[in-house]
Design an enzyme around this catalytic site. Structure first.
Site, PDB file in Angstrom:
ATOM      1  N   GLY A  43     -10.136  96.863  43.299  1.00  0.00           N
ATOM      2  CA  GLY A  43      -8.979  96.549  43.463  1.00  0.00           C
ATOM      3  C   GLY A  43      -8.303  97.275  42.391  1.00  0.00           C
ATOM      4  O   GLY A  43      -8.583  98.442  41.755  1.00  0.00           O
ATOM      5  N   GLU A  44      -7.338  96.532  41.682  1.00  0.00           N
ATOM      6  CA  GLU A  44      -6.611  96.996  40.641  1.00  0.00           C
ATOM      7  C   GLU A  44      -7.085  96.207  39.473  1.00  0.00           C
ATOM      8  O   GLU A  44      -6.827  94.942  39.492  1.00  0.00           O
ATOM      9  CB  GLU A  44      -5.105  96.610  40.869  1.00  0.00           C
ATOM     10  N   SER A  45      -7.777  96.757  38.316  1.00  0.00           N
ATOM     11  CA  SER A  45      -8.598  96.012  37.248  1.00  0.00           C
ATOM     12  C   SER A  45      -7.370  95.412  36.263  1.00  0.00           C
ATOM     13  O   SER A  45      -7.455  94.246  36.001  1.00  0.00           O
ATOM     14  CB  SER A  45      -9.217  96.941  36.646  1.00  0.00           C
ATOM     15  N   CYS A  75     -16.054  99.485  40.956  1.00  0.00           N
ATOM     16  CA  CYS A  75     -14.903 100.270  40.714  1.00  0.00           C
ATOM     17  C   CYS A  75     -14.131  99.646  39.835  1.00  0.00           C
ATOM     18  O   CYS A  75     -14.396  99.542  38.290  1.00  0.00           O
ATOM     19  CB  CYS A  75     -14.262 100.672  42.058  1.00  0.00           C
ATOM     20  N   ARG A 102     -10.376 105.425  33.795  1.00  0.00           N
ATOM     21  CA  ARG A 102     -10.143 104.929  34.896  1.00  0.00           C
ATOM     22  C   ARG A 102      -9.250 106.336  35.783  1.00  0.00           C
ATOM     23  O   ARG A 102      -9.216 107.313  35.214  1.00  0.00           O
ATOM     24  CB  ARG A 102      -8.890 104.142  34.659  1.00  0.00           C
ATOM     25  N   ILE A 129     -13.240 105.660  45.610  1.00  0.00           N
ATOM     26  CA  ILE A 129     -11.807 105.504  45.995  1.00  0.00           C
ATOM     27  C   ILE A 129     -11.109 105.283  44.575  1.00  0.00           C
ATOM     28  O   ILE A 129     -11.410 104.268  44.050  1.00  0.00           O
ATOM     29  CB  ILE A 129     -11.427 104.337  46.819  1.00  0.00           C
ATOM     30  N   ARG A 130     -10.215 106.207  44.001  1.00  0.00           N
ATOM     31  CA  ARG A 130      -9.710 106.216  42.755  1.00  0.00           C
ATOM     32  C   ARG A 130     -10.520 105.759  41.716  1.00  0.00           C
ATOM     33  O   ARG A 130     -10.443 104.753  41.009  1.00  0.00           O
ATOM     34  CB  ARG A 130      -8.407 105.483  43.041  1.00  0.00           C
ATOM     35  N   HIS A 165     -17.951 102.193  45.930  1.00  0.00           N
ATOM     36  CA  HIS A 165     -17.829 100.827  46.698  1.00  0.00           C
ATOM     37  C   HIS A 165     -19.058 100.766  47.710  1.00  0.00           C
ATOM     38  O   HIS A 165     -18.948 101.478  48.930  1.00  0.00           O
ATOM     39  CB  HIS A 165     -16.628 100.965  47.519  1.00  0.00           C
ATOM     40  N   GLU A 167     -19.890  98.133  49.477  1.00  0.00           N
ATOM     41  CA  GLU A 167     -19.587  97.410  50.543  1.00  0.00           C
ATOM     42  C   GLU A 167     -18.907  98.035  51.545  1.00  0.00           C
ATOM     43  O   GLU A 167     -18.566  97.453  52.545  1.00  0.00           O
ATOM     44  CB  GLU A 167     -18.625  96.260  49.811  1.00  0.00           C
TER      45      GLU A 167
END
Length: 188
Positions: A43-45, A75, A102, A129-130, A165, A167
């Protein structure tokens, strides 16, 4: 399961399909419930770190990690665990002695899928992903996987940190690795 932001539902589905019960940690009161392991999702850390502190969960979660609770950080979760972030001054839990960068693979358009060797598991599917990369590791950190020479998976004591990821793939072996860590701790 840290459930303040990010891709926690996909982890829950995977664990539920494996016959495991999950618990969403959203507020401080959720920490009073009994749980044996922790997943810090992608997500967004920065947002996750901010919400963990706003919900007054940070200190207790950090203490549980330092006390040996098995944890999987994927991630953004890896960034939350990292002791250093080379392109950001923020630190979060700082329990995993690694330096991460990052968005090392670029933005959304830099997302990709590959299958690479994962120590002890063979080739596993990896969805990036990013994603961050692990630039350096400290003493005692075991490198579990690399992609094109870049470190993307590590283990340090009770902590597993991944740039990708698992998952979002059909392979449950990495989640089983976390569950095995939980089981070993319970039987110790």
């Amino acid at each position: 399961m840290l459930a303040v932001q990010g891709a926690f539902v996909e982890h829950e589905i995977m664990l539920n399909n494996m016959g495991m019960e999950t618990l969403e940690l959203r507020k401080k009161r959720d920490l009073s419930r009994d749980f044996d392991g922790l997943i810090l999702p992608g997500g967004e850390s920065t947002v996750q770190g901010k919400l963990i502190k706003e919900q007054d969960m940070f200190d207790e979660l950090r203490e549980r990690i330092l006390s040996g609770m098995p944890v999987l950080g994927t991630c953004a979760g890896l960034i939350l665990l990292a002791s250093h972030i080379s392109n950001d001054e923020k630190k979060h839990f700082a329990t995993l002695p690694v330096t991460v960068k990052r968005n090392a693979y670029g933005r959304q358009l830099g997302s990709f899928f590959t299958r690479e060797e994962f120590k002890g598991l063979g080739k596993v599917p990896m969805k990036f992903i990013r994603a961050p990369v692990i630039e350096t590791v400290g003493d005692g950190v075991d490198i579990l996987a690399k992609v094109e020479g870049k470190i993307v998976a590590v283990r340090y004591r009770n902590q597993i940190g991944l740039s990708f990821h698992p998952e979002l793939c059909d392979d449950v072996r990495i989640h089983k690795l976390l569950l095995d860590t939980v089981s070993k701790k319970e039987n110790a």
